[in-house]
Design an enzyme around this catalytic site. Structure first.
Site, short mmCIF file in Angstrom:
data_model
loop_
_atom_site.label_atom_id
_atom_site.label_comp_id
_atom_site.label_asym_id
_atom_site.label_seq_id
_atom_site.Cartn_x
_atom_site.Cartn_y
_atom_site.Cartn_z
CG ASN A 274 18.73 59.51 18.08
OD1 ASN A 274 19.16 58.44 18.50
ND2 ASN A 274 17.79 59.59 17.16
N PRO B 39 27.89 52.04 23.77
CG PRO B 39 27.92 53.36 25.69
CD PRO B 39 28.41 52.05 25.14
N GLY C 36 21.73 52.95 14.34
CA GLY C 36 22.62 54.03 13.94
C GLY C 36 22.46 54.32 12.46
CD GLU D 254 15.08 48.87 13.79
OE1 GLU D 254 14.69 49.83 13.09
OE2 GLU D 254 14.48 47.80 13.86
CG LEU D 255 20.29 50.64 9.28
CD1 LEU D 255 20.71 50.07 7.95
CD2 LEU D 255 21.46 50.67 10.25
CB CYS E 58 15.47 57.18 13.33
SG CYS E 58 14.36 56.52 14.59
CD GLU F 78 19.09 60.01 9.04
OE1 GLU F 78 20.24 59.56 9.10
OE2 GLU F 78 18.13 59.53 9.68
P1 NAD Z 1 26.47 56.20 13.81
O1 NAD Z 1 26.10 55.13 12.84
O2 NAD Z 1 27.50 57.19 13.43
O3 NAD Z 1 26.98 55.53 15.18
C1 NAD Z 1 26.21 54.57 15.86
C2 NAD Z 1 27.14 53.70 16.71
O4 NAD Z 1 28.00 52.93 15.87
C3 NAD Z 1 28.04 54.49 17.65
O5 NAD Z 1 28.09 53.83 18.88
C4 NAD Z 1 29.38 54.44 16.93
O6 NAD Z 1 30.50 54.58 17.77
C5 NAD Z 1 29.34 53.04 16.31
N1 NAD Z 1 30.23 52.81 15.17
C6 NAD Z 1 30.76 53.73 14.32
N2 NAD Z 1 31.49 53.10 13.36
C7 NAD Z 1 31.41 51.76 13.62
C8 NAD Z 1 31.92 50.59 12.97
N3 NAD Z 1 32.65 50.67 11.86
N4 NAD Z 1 31.63 49.39 13.50
C9 NAD Z 1 30.85 49.29 14.60
N5 NAD Z 1 30.35 50.35 15.27
C10 NAD Z 1 30.61 51.58 14.77
O7 NAD Z 1 25.08 56.90 14.20
P2 NAD Z 1 24.82 58.12 15.18
O8 NAD Z 1 25.36 59.36 14.58
O9 NAD Z 1 25.26 57.75 16.56
O10 NAD Z 1 23.22 58.16 15.19
C11 NAD Z 1 22.45 58.78 14.20
C12 NAD Z 1 21.90 57.77 13.20
O11 NAD Z 1 21.17 56.75 13.89
C13 NAD Z 1 20.92 58.39 12.22
O12 NAD Z 1 21.17 57.90 10.93
C14 NAD Z 1 19.56 57.91 12.73
O13 NAD Z 1 18.55 57.88 11.76
C15 NAD Z 1 19.91 56.54 13.24
N6 NAD Z 1 18.90 56.06 14.20
C16 NAD Z 1 18.03 55.09 13.79
C17 NAD Z 1 17.02 54.65 14.65
C18 NAD Z 1 16.04 53.59 14.23
O14 NAD Z 1 15.30 53.11 15.08
N7 NAD Z 1 15.98 53.21 12.96
C19 NAD Z 1 16.93 55.20 15.93
C20 NAD Z 1 17.84 56.20 16.33
C21 NAD Z 1 18.83 56.62 15.44
#
Ligand code: NAD
Length: 459
Positions: free
Chosen positions: A138, A162, A211, A233-234, A267, A362
């Site tokens: 994002n 990434p 993520g 950071e979720l 987020c 969310e």
């Molecule tokens: P996601 O959790 O689907 O993916 C994040 C990353 O994790 C990607 O690079 C993905 O390939 C990887 N991944 C997926 N499965 C994995 C596993 N089993 N083991 C290790 N890595 C794995 O998230 P997204 O869709 O890319 O991003 C959106 C989410 O991120 C939302 O929930 C948002 O709130 C959160 N987010 C949080 C913050 C914060 O600062 N708290 C900032 C930005 C986004």
């Protein structure tokens, strides 16, 4: 529309047009242990420098990023969809801030002396080792930067994975840093969950992850065997509380901006709005008026304020939540019309309740959900009725808003403004929005092993 493919080649498509933007080779998961081993080799010399020496090595990358912000920003927008000005701004802001940031990191981890009772103690903040940085799409340049820069300057070597949705801009970011870094200090692996799992399972010491909660939980489980250090950071479901006596113009402008910017894919988006009944009708009218300014379109087109959703799945999730809420009695006060492709209309929903999924899970889409409440106590109880706790915002008379803010179980709270803290503040989540944190001197130290070395009178 094509979706990202994760075979031998990772193709990245423009979410606004469906066009192929570019490709990178997918990293075979079996190669990841050797990549991590290379990072460990590079650790010996990188980790033994002072933080200030490392800061000085990375520093020119800031100017390089800022100088190329137009070109990088265009790539970011074509790959991820946000309006061009925001894409360029993300790249320029990251570059321009880098020099101060590396100095802040170096200062935060400088040795500290503690003397007393015949003992002289030095606190060291040493590198943890090899850091796996795993990031979302994002803010596809800022997120890799937030997880990577402090890890590097504190002396760790980094393997960055990434998002599979935005590999190109993350690779471009790493390429700029690698013009200045020694070999092996920053490497990039590309792929989706298979590569993420392989990286977490490899010989890494710290996993710095931004993520979703679900993936954060999986990483925590996978890291438990080796008790690997974690920064998670979720996601969140941030509340906005609007009290009687609030500046309703400012509250409505904030509500629209923070619900719709980045197409709601932030987020700390406002995902739940609690408004005191006595001012609700007026607030809603102002919010609807503000919402008219959020023109939807291709991020490359002049006048676009809201780009597309990142994926068909993400759009379907938001549409499903909206349909369920409407079926359960919520009313569309603004927007709600269907759009082609991955575009969505900014939508204001009135009359929502906590029985609806849209107030609990969310959303990550351009929706503002408004619920009337009787008292400030009720607002606090509802705002805290969530598994998440990243941010929150309160608009109201100063003293009352301050006191409500202190009762929110969110880690970052804004009073009559957004939640971003003054320079030096950490970026931190409460409850299931985070585990450990980053940014600011306190955050930079999370990337370190603290060591306590004492001398003096025999104890
Ligand atoms: P996601 O959790 O689907 O993916 C994040 C990353 O994790 C990607 O690079 C993905 O390939 C990887 N991944 C997926 N499965 C994995 C596993 N089993 N083991 C290790 N890595 C794995 O998230 P997204 O869709 O890319 O991003 C959106 C989410 O991120 C939302 O929930 C948002 O709130 C959160 N987010 C949080 C913050 C914060 O600062 N708290 C900032 C930005 C986004």
């Amino acid at each position: 529309m094509p979706t990202t493919t994760t075979t031998a080649q990772l193709d990245s498509f423009n979410p606004a047009t469906g066009e192929l933007v570019g490709s990178v080779p997918t990293t075979p998961a079996a190669e990841i242990p050797a990549i991590v081993a290379r990072a460990r080799e590079a650790l010996a010399s990188w980790g033994s420098m002072t933080a200030q020496q490392r800061a000085d090595i990375v520093r020119p990358a800031g100017k390089a990023l800022a100088d190329r912000a137009d070109e990088l920003g265009e790539l970011l927008t074509r790959e991820m969809g946000k309006p061009l000005a925001e894409g360029v701004g993300e790249c320029r802001g990251t570059g321009e801030g880098l020099s101060d940031e590396v100095d802040e990191i170096a200062k935060a981890v400088a040795p500290q002396r503690l003397d007393g009772d015949g003992v002289k103690t030095t606190l060291y903040h040493d590198p943890l080792g090899v850091c796996a940085a795993i990031t979302p799409w994002n803010f596809p340049l800022a997120m890799p930067h937030w997880m990577t820069l402090p890890a590097l300057v504190t002396g760790n070597t980094v393997v960055l994975k990434p998002s599979e949705q935005t590999p190109l801009i993350a690779q471009a970011y790493a390429d700029v840093l690698n013009e200045f870094l020694p070999a092996g200090v920053l490497q990039v692996v590309h792929g989706a969950d298979e590569q993420g799992k392989a990286l977490v399972a490899a010989d890494v010491d710290l996993i710095a992850f931004t993520g979703s909660k679900t993936v954060g939980q999986k990483i925590m489980q996978a890291a438990a065997g080796g008790l690997k250090r974690l920064i998670l950071e979720l996601g969140s479901k941030d509340p906005l509380i609007v009290l009687e006596g609030a500046d309703l113009d400012a509250a409505a402008a904030f509500a629209a901006r923070n619900s719709f910017r980045n197409c709601g894919q932030v987020c700390v988006s406002t995902e739940r709005i609690y408004v005191q009944d006595s001012v609700k009708d007026l607030f809603l009218a102002k919010l609807m008026e503000e919402s008219k300014a959020y023109a939807v379109g291709d991020g490359m087109s002049e006048g676009t304020v809201v780009g597309p959703m990142i994926s068909d799945e993400q759009k379907s999730h938001v549409e499903r939540q909206l349909a369920d809420a409407i079926a359960a009695g919520a009313r569309v006060a603004f927007g709600g019309d269907k759009r082609d492709g991955r575009f969505m209309s900014p939508t204001v929903l009135d009359g929502v309740t906590h029985a609806m999924d849209i107030m609990r899970t969310e959303t990550f889409g351009p929706v503002a959900c408004v619920m009337g409440i009787g008292t400030a106590d009720e607002a606090v109880a509802l705002a805290n009725d969530s598994e998440y706790g990243l941010g929150g915002v309160v608009f109201g008379p100063d003293d009352q808003a301050r006191s409500v803010a202190r009762r929110l179980n969110s880690a970052m709270v804004g009073v009559n403004r957004g939640l971003a803290g003054a320079p030096g503040s950490p970026w931190v989540g409460a409850k299931q929005s985070g585990y450990s944190y980053h940014s600011g001197p306190m955050g930079h130290r999370q990337f370190c092993q603290v060591r306590v070395v004492s001398e003096g009178d025999p104890g």
